[in-house]
Design an enzyme around this catalytic site. Structure first.
Site: not given
Ligand code: FAD
Length: 515
Positions: A90, A152, A265
């Site tokens: 994401h 969120d 918020e």
């Molecule tokens: P990824 O996008 O898959 O990874 C993000 C980063 O973390 C990459 O660099 C990856 O290599 C690293 N990573 C992933 N897993 C691990 C692990 N286990 N150990 C070490 N590194 C790792 N953020 C907020 O703070 N508040 C919100 O309310 C919020 N709402 C969101 C709503 C939507 C619809 C979206 C798309 C994003 C939102 N986000 C929010 C952002 C979100 O926190 C980031 O996108 C975050 O990266 C989490 O997504 P993911 O788990 O898919 O991680």
């Protein structure tokens, strides 16, 4: 060592300098308990942002931490391979991708969500690839407990949000999610498995929190729990002026517990009948109507809304809840008649964005590109930001929510890798663009350019701000982002991932051949 690592920063030509590795023999040599896919790597080359497409050589589905050790060790033996842990993909700007590297699907790792009691407190031990949504369901339905600090949207992984911060309307009280973790198990860039906490291996513990995946892969996190409420009164309060909005929002986030709401918020919306950006975006139910006749004639191009929630138990008498709410609302200066509320179950409240996702999937917006921008802006500059960005650059909206709400620095831990503005109060600004027109390249480019214009505007005006979920293409950008924390960040990299194997998609360091 710092100088050496700094020299390894290669923004553009990284791919060209890589030697050809025999990937398929390497894959065989891995002897994983999980599986490895060198053919269909499509999912691993995309993310929610839809702005970048970067192909890895393999997509790995590990069965446990041992597989991660094997993968990182194999990458270290190769001359060029990098490893990206992918949470739920994401990210917006390819942060979980690895150009001709190995992407690890953290979602397929054996899921663990286990509630434990220890020293009089309750925690959940959860695997790094688990979705927060599943953590919520397990803790609330199984134990009547819940983590204190959320995002969120809960279709995000524990490891993904802890690598950034994890911010939502509870962060003013409990800090971001990174402030609510007491222990982690990680696999470092040196392929070591470590259990870490504030007292055990504290250097890696604090490095990893907000560390953008640079120092290790989170395989397990221990998250603090509290009793879950049954119900939530969810409210939206409209303001015409930014001053009144920010004064009340700051008042609410600085009240002691018991004298404020449980969630605070806010957002900006366009002062018009535009169905996506304007008045209709405020009511909480289809039955509620926004009476625009209540908006003062003096109001400008945009209006403001504080969004709050109060937790309660189903056994609480309605009049008790009403009284508590009226006492707090009585101290606020929102526009009379422009207050909306609804009572919902606690889980329904926390899963509110899932409904947005379902609608967006149904009309194709979810899969369109999302040129989102997230910033943290100091209280010192937020009124100027409002004047120059919300009222001018974004006066017609962004085709989705424009969040803006205050947070407190004292709830963040300076020892983690997250960087935030100076001063006790700073605001989260999130421009969450959802627009079907983004499937056209020219529209996406315009939006990306607008994001750059906003960043340039902040820099030109000397605003004290940081990007949240940062994305820079140059070393200069990253150095500026980290400011006086850059040296510490580089030292942490040298210590825990000296060959720069991990999280190449962040484009901070590039892979080296030797430690
Ligand atoms: P990824 O996008 O898959 O990874 C993000 C980063 O973390 C990459 O660099 C990856 O290599 C690293 N990573 C992933 N897993 C691990 C692990 N286990 N150990 C070490 N590194 C790792 N953020 C907020 O703070 N508040 C919100 O309310 C919020 N709402 C969101 C709503 C939507 C619809 C979206 C798309 C994003 C939102 N986000 C929010 C952002 C979100 O926190 C980031 O996108 C975050 O990266 C989490 O997504 P993911 O788990 O898919 O991680």
């Amino acid at each position: 060592m710092i100088a050496c690592l700094e020299q390894r920063f290669l923004p553009d030509s990284e791919a060209e300098t890589r030697a050809d590795d025999d990937v398929s023999s390497l894959c065989k040599a891995l002897e994983l308990n999980g599986s490895i896919d060198c053919g269909s790597v499509g999912v691993a080359s995309k993310d929610f942002g839809g702005l970048y497409a970067v192909k890895p050589v393999a997509f790995i589905r590990p069965s446990g931490a041992d597989d991660l050790v094997r993968v990182v060790s194999a990458a270290a033996r190769s001359s060029n391979l990098t490893v990206a842990a992918r949470g739920n993909g994401h990210s917006i700007n390819g942060q979980a991708m690895a150009d001709r590297g190995l992407v690890i699907d953290m979602r397929t790792m054996e899921e663990r969500i286990e509630v434990v009691s220890c020293g009089g407190a309750d925690y959940v031990d959860v695997s790094g690839g688990a979705l927060w949504e599943d953590v919520l369901k397990r803790c609330v339905l199984g134990f009547g407990l819940a983590p204190r600090s959320w995002t969120d949207y809960l279709g995000l992984t524990v490891g993904g949000t802890l690598s950034n911060a994890g911010i939502s309307g509870q962060a003013f009280r409990y800090g971001p999610q990174t402030s609510n973790v007491t222990e982690m198990e990680v696999v470092t860039g040196k392929a070591e498995t470590l259990v870490c906490s504030e007292t055990q291996n504290p250097e890696i513990f604090f490095a990893i929190l907000g560390g953008l995946g640079q120092f290790g892969i989170i395989t397990r996190a221990r998250v603090l729990l509290q009793p879950a409420p049954d119900m939530v009164r969810w409210m939206r309060l409209v303001y015409a002026e930014f001053d009144a909005f920010s004064r009340d929002a700051e008042f609410l986030v600085t009240r002691p517990e018991g004298d404020s709401f449980d969630y605070v918020e806010g957002f900006v919306f366009v002062n018009s009948s535009d169905p996506v950006n304007g008045w209709p975006s405020v009511p909480l139910t289809p039955e509620q109507r926004f009476n625009s006749g209540r908006v003062p004639r003096t109001a400008g191009s945009v209006l403001y809304c504080i969004e709050v929630a109060l937790h309660y138990k189903s056994s609480d008498h309605a009049s008790t809840v009403d009284m508590a709410v009226s006492r707090m609302l009585g101290r606020l200066g929102f526009i009379e008649g422009l207050e909306f509320h609804v009572d919902v179950g606690y889980m329904e409240f926390l899963l509110r964005v899932k409904r947005v996702e379902e609608d967006a999937r149904a009309n194709g917006i979810w899969d369109a590109p999302h040129p989102w921008l997230n910033l943290l802006v100091s209280k010192r500059d937020i009124a100027d930001f409002d004047r120059t960005v919300f009222k001018k650059i974004l006066r017609d909206g962004v085709g989705g929510p424009m969040l803006v709400y205050p947070l407190l620095r004292s709830k963040w831990d300076d020892r983690t890798s997250v960087v935030i503005p100076e001063g006790e109060i700073f605001y989260l600004v999130a421009l969450l663009r959802f627009d079907p027109a983004y499937s056209k390249d020219s529209v996406v480019e315009k939006m990306v350019a607008q994001n750059q214009e906003i960043i340039q505007c902040c820099m030109k005006n000397g605003f004290d701000f940081k990007l949240y979920l940062p994305h820079y293409q140059s070393e200069e950008g990253w150095k500026r982002h980290f400011g006086n924390r850059w040296t510490r960040f580089v030292e942490r990299k040298a210590r825990f991932d000296p060959m720069a194997i991990l999280a190449p998609g962040q484009k901070i360091f590039s892979r080296s051949r030797q430690p």
